[in-house]
Design an enzyme around this catalytic site. Structure first.
Site, short mmCIF file in Angstrom:
data_model
loop_
_atom_site.label_atom_id
_atom_site.label_comp_id
_atom_site.label_asym_id
_atom_site.label_seq_id
_atom_site.Cartn_x
_atom_site.Cartn_y
_atom_site.Cartn_z
N GLY A 428 0.81 -1.22 0.00
CA GLY A 428 0.00 0.00 0.00
C GLY A 428 0.84 1.26 0.00
N GLU A 451 8.39 8.85 -30.31
CA GLU A 451 9.53 8.54 -31.19
C GLU A 451 9.36 7.15 -31.81
OE1 GLU A 451 11.66 10.74 -31.98
OE2 GLU A 451 11.44 12.24 -30.42
#
Length: 700
Positions: A428, A451
């Site tokens: 968590g 790209e």
């Protein structure tokens, strides 16, 4: 001989603060300082320290816990920070070729701090700047000094709203008018708008714009780059005929202003054509040193190879940050144990080691390869700068294009998967935004698509390999390349006769074993892809359809396996050099072997199908060797991330701080959040220096 600091300057690599990580650091089999010096060298370590110190001591770069900047404010701040980077003068224009590693190091240091800032800097200097330098001629070099003084601010405008990967279909036009010696730049409709262009949204004043070059007689010579002013540098208002704007909020990197531009019959002087690959005389005659239009087009897109090589380093940097956070967290987070009274660090669990340590090994291996490829790219650019038209130069360009086209997918996907694994491995706490793993995940995500989309790019690499094999089959040509990346394919038939003969885990703990297996795997996939392509053509498919039908289970895994081999081979050779200090050989050898076997393990089905593995023992030995290496590297994990992690100010993750005070740092960061402080003002004594449970009970 082990590297040492000149004059014993321990301030360059100070000791880490004492804390819960001390026990792991004490158990490390090597000196992290020695490995840092060997990996980067003293000069580069000093350069990094200079950059990090400047950022940490400058109020403009101050971290603001709990501050949630608006989109406008974040982009304004990124521009001001980029401007400040130039004021610090970390790099000069000459350093681009004289000290190329400083360029790569600066980009990575800025990215470790904030990728929006780093991307902004890269797009202006390395992408826009190198496009002007490599595609232009002396008449354009006046722009270079203006780039480094920030008199102008640049962007690289290739993709359009309706076309990205298929660059040949770009629709922006440039018609030449010999009467005025001007080009008329025009967007025929909104689908031809330049789109996704970094820096264009708010701040760019100039753009390298790719457009289809049309001559007065009607002939089109294909895409050519032009340098075009899109905004007034003083007011940032659009130039006449240019509609330019911001495309809005993204999933990450929101300090970078990606934008669009539409051109309505914008006139630019003839000399604004970046003319190294092709030029137009005042009278309107087209001239080019390239006879083949495809060669000219490939050369004009050299800046994309720069971008892909840089993205590799960006992705690896993200992986370094994530694994640094997760490894330090895992060494201090205690859960369960052999008895109810004893909790052990989660790093002691085999599953946690198996989840994280291969990515740590991948960070080291990919980092070495991306640096090597960056230097190869510099060599290519130097050749272009002096007008080298040799066969070797052309072949070097093709080889680097193939390596960069697969290197970007491998690095960005490895980082994507690794960051997610690190996030989950931190439980968590990894989901808490302040611990930065979510930001790293989102900021790394575009590396997979800009790209060039990763899956599309892999076809460039597989086509390169298929072309080499076709020449060998048809003409008996030897397979050779300037960087020797494909030379092993010359032994293609004999390699395919080899089989896996390792029977013990101990014999498998050397990366040479995986190296031999990878060479067989690439040869096998190359043969299978070649045969599949020919089969498709014999069945009546055209070249386009045949290649399309050969990607998923042939061309794609071929390109990825080839790239994994290249990374492994480069790192294997690096860690087995005679200059490696004896005290570092064991840990580096284990990193190399772990990366190799972990990567190879994902291809087990192919190794069995092709007959390289023949019995169950082979797969079992492979798996056992991976777990053995994880166990051997477990005590070195903290020291290994100490080498690659930036200072706490830059890492900016409470659970990843170097002192290992996991809960104290996390709780302190929570209390610094202005919203939490406001709510907790009626519990003033509820601080990191006072017992938490007692304070709560007394109030209740």
């Amino acid at each position: 001989m082990a590297p040492t600091l000149k004059g014993g300057d321990a301030a360059l690599l100070p000791e880490f603060p004492r804390g819960p990580l001390d026990s792991y650091r004490a158990r490390a089999s090597f000196s992290w300082k020695e490995l840092a010096l060997f990996t980067e060298g003293e000069d580069m370590l000093r350069f990094k320290k200079t950059i990090f110190s400047a950022l940490e001591n400058d109020p403009l770069f101050a971290r603001s816990p709990g501050a949630h900047l608006s989109l406008e404010k974040y982009r304004e701040l990124s521009f001001l920070r980029c401007k400040r980077i130039f004021e610090y003068d970390f790099l000069s224009a000459g350093d681009m070729f004289e000290s190329p590693l400083k360029v790569s190091t600066l980009i990575q240091c800025l990215g470790m701090y904030d990728w929006s800032l780093a991307a902004k800097y890269v797009l202006h200097t390395l992408i826009f700047g190198s496009a002007v330098f490599s595609s232009g001629s002396e008449r354009h070099f006046t722009y270079i000094q203006k780039i480094f003084s920030m008199e102008i601010f640049g962007c690289f405008a290739l993709t359009e709203l309706s076309h990205g990967s298929n660059t040949k279909a770009i629709r922006t036009t440039a018609h030449y008018n010999p009467a005025t010696e001007e080009f008329i730049i025009h967007s025929p409709d909104f689908e031809a708008a330049k789109f996704w262009v970094g820096n264009m949204g708010k701040t760019a004043t100039h753009a390298v714009v790719f457009a289809q070059l049309h001559m007065p007689g009607g002939q089109c010579h294909g895409l050519h780059p032009f340098i075009i002013q899109i905004r007034d540098p003083k007011t940032l208002l659009p130039m006449p005929g240019v509609m330019v704007g911001d495309i809005g909020k993204k999933l990450g990197q929101n300090g970078l202003d990606n934008g669009f531009a539409v051109f309505h019959k914008v006139r630019v002087p003839r000399h604004n054509l970046l003319n190294r690959m092709g030029d137009v005389t005042p009278e309107g005659t087209y001239v080019s040193p390239f006879k083949d239009a495809r060669q000219r087009f490939g050369a004009s897109l050299g800046s994309l190879s720069w971008g892909r090589v840089v993205i590799m380093a960006m992705a690896v940097t993200n992986l370094k940050l994530a694994v640094s956070i997760a490894a330090r967290f895992s060494a201090t987070r205690r859960q369960f144990g052999p008895t109810e009274d004893e909790e052990i660090p989660v790093l002691e669990y085999q599953t946690q080691q198996w989840r994280l340590l291969p990515y740590l090994a991948a960070a080291y291996a990919l980092d070495h390869f991306s640096t090597s490829l960056f230097l190869d790219m510099v060599e290519l650019q130097r050749g272009l700068a002096v007008g080298d038209r040799s066969a070797r130069q052309a072949e070097l360009g093709r080889e680097i294009h193939a390596l960069a086209s697969a290197g970007k997918p491998l690095a960005s996907w490895t980082a994507q998967q690794g960051i997610q694994e690190c996030r989950e491995a931190c439980g968590g706490h990894g989901y808490l935004a302040m611990n930065r793993l979510g930001v790293l995940r989102d900021d790394n995500d575009p590396n997979c698509t800009y790209e060039g989309d990763n899956n599309v790019l892999l076809q460039q690499t597989s086509n390169y390999l298929l072309g080499l094999l076709a020449l060998r089959v048809r003409d008996g040509a030897r397979i050779r390349s300037p960087l020797k990346s494909v030379d092993f394919l010359d032994s293609y038939p004999s390699i395919l006769d080899q089989r896996f003969e390792v029977s013990s885990v101990a014999d498998c703990l050397d990366s040479a074993v995986a190296l031999a297996a990878y060479k067989w795997l690439v040869c096998y996939l190359l043969r299978e892809t070649h045969e599949k392509l020919n089969q498709e053509k014999r069945s009546g498919s055209g070249d386009f359809e045949a290649r399309n039908n050969c990607q998923v289970f042939h061309g794609r895994p071929l390109a990825l396996a080839f790239m994994e081999l290249m990374v492994l081979q480069s790192f294997h050779e690096h860690v087995h050099r005679p200059c490696v200090p004896p005290s570092l050989r064991a840990v580096l050898g284990r990193l190399s072997a772990l990366y190799a076997l972990w990567s190879l393990n994902r291809h087990t089905a192919l190794l069995y199908r092709g007959g390289y593995f023949s019995d169950e023992q082979a797969g079992r030995v492979l798996e056992s060797a991976i777990l053995t290496l994880c166990s051997q590297l477990k005590d070195d994990a903290v020291a290994l991330v100490d080498v690659i992690a930036p200072p706490d100010f830059v890492l900016d993750s409470p659970i990843g701080r170097a002192d290992g005070e996991l809960y104290k740092n996390l709780w302190g960061a929570i209390l610094q959040d202005s919203q939490v402080l406001e709510r907790a003002s009626w519990w003033p004594e509820f601080s990191v220096n006072k017992p938490v449970i007692g304070s709560v009970k007394s109030k209740l």
